[in-house]
Design an enzyme around this catalytic site. Structure first.
Site, PDB file in Angstrom:
ATOM      1  N   CYS A  36       0.928  -1.344  -0.034  1.00 31.57           N
ATOM      2  CA  CYS A  36      -0.043  -0.044  -0.126  1.00 31.57           C
ATOM      3  C   CYS A  36       0.905   1.259   0.129  1.00 31.57           C
ATOM      4  O   CYS A  36       1.368   1.343  -1.113  1.00 31.57           O
ATOM      5  CB  CYS A  36      -1.135  -0.059   1.227  1.00 31.57           C
ATOM      6  SG  CYS A  36      -2.481   1.289   1.281  1.00 31.57           S
ATOM      7  N   HIS A  37       0.953   2.132   1.023  1.00 33.42           N
ATOM      8  CA  HIS A  37       1.681   3.012   1.491  1.00 33.42           C
ATOM      9  C   HIS A  37       3.001   2.917   1.851  1.00 33.42           C
ATOM     10  O   HIS A  37       3.848   3.850   1.869  1.00 33.42           O
ATOM     11  CB  HIS A  37       1.024   4.123   2.163  1.00 33.42           C
ATOM     12  CG  HIS A  37      -0.277   5.038   1.593  1.00 33.42           C
ATOM     13  ND1 HIS A  37      -1.366   4.341   1.269  1.00 33.42           N
ATOM     14  CD2 HIS A  37      -0.476   6.016   0.935  1.00 33.42           C
ATOM     15  CE1 HIS A  37      -2.289   5.229   0.942  1.00 33.42           C
ATOM     16  NE2 HIS A  37      -1.557   6.180   0.309  1.00 33.42           N
TER      17      HIS A  37
END
Length: 187
Positions: free
Chosen positions: A111-112
């Site tokens: 994800c991030h």
């Protein structure tokens, strides 16, 4: 899932980790036989983010200040917006990630969390993916960006989002079982 008996995995996180991105790998890797420790600069418990609000608390197994890459076979970096943003300015966290890289061990970011790989300089020239809002960041850091569920480049695993967790976890198991990535080129 393949056998990870005798393997040790660190999940580096702080408050604001995306709930599923910590809990699913933690559960699946333990089910595969690994010892999985939640490592954090915080002590006691850290709290996740579950889509639109604060989520569950998770017990911290080991303090960041008390661990080294030599203690583990792999490092998992859960995303969410808050968690990696806090950790990417934490010198100890960045040093631990770099040590895993230098020891040619598996690093998995979802994800991030690839923001942490950007911050440590590990993206340049590598095949990577991440959440759609950080793809430009990955490109600007010199990454070769792919819009695919999971990308692996010499033991560095990146993944887009929680919808890809089954593939992400399976790839972690596969890469750990391959052993150290001695062919890994310098960052």
């Amino acid at each position: 899932m393949a056998n990870l008996n005798g393997k040790r995995i660190a999940i580096l996180a702080t408050n604001g980790f995306e709930q599923a991105e910590l809990e699913v790998p933690q559960t699946k890797l333990r089910e595969a036989g690994a010892q999985v420790d939640v490592v954090s600069p915080e002590s006691g418990e850290i709290r996740g983010w579950d889509e639109k609000d604060w989520g569950n608390k998770v017990r911290v197994d080991r303090a960041l200040s008390d661990v080294s890459a030599g203690d583990y076979d792999a490092l998992v970096l859960p995303g969410g917006q808050i968690n990696p943003d806090i950790l990417r300015v934490n010198k100890e966290a960045l040093a631990l990630i770099t040590a895993f890289f230098d020891q040619k061990k598996v690093i998995a970011a979802i994800c991030h969390a690839p923001w942490l790989l950007i911050q440590t300089g590990l993206v340049k020239g590598r095949n990577v993916t991440g959440y759609k809002s950080i793809l430009t960041d990955l490109r600007n850091a010199g990454g070769i960006v792919h819009d695919e569920a999971v990308i692996t480049d010499e033991g560095i695993i990146t993944s887009r989002n929680p919808g890809d967790l089954d593939q992400f976890c399976a790839k972690i198991v596969e890469e750990i079982n391959e052993g150290r990535h001695t062919q890994r080129k310098a960052a």
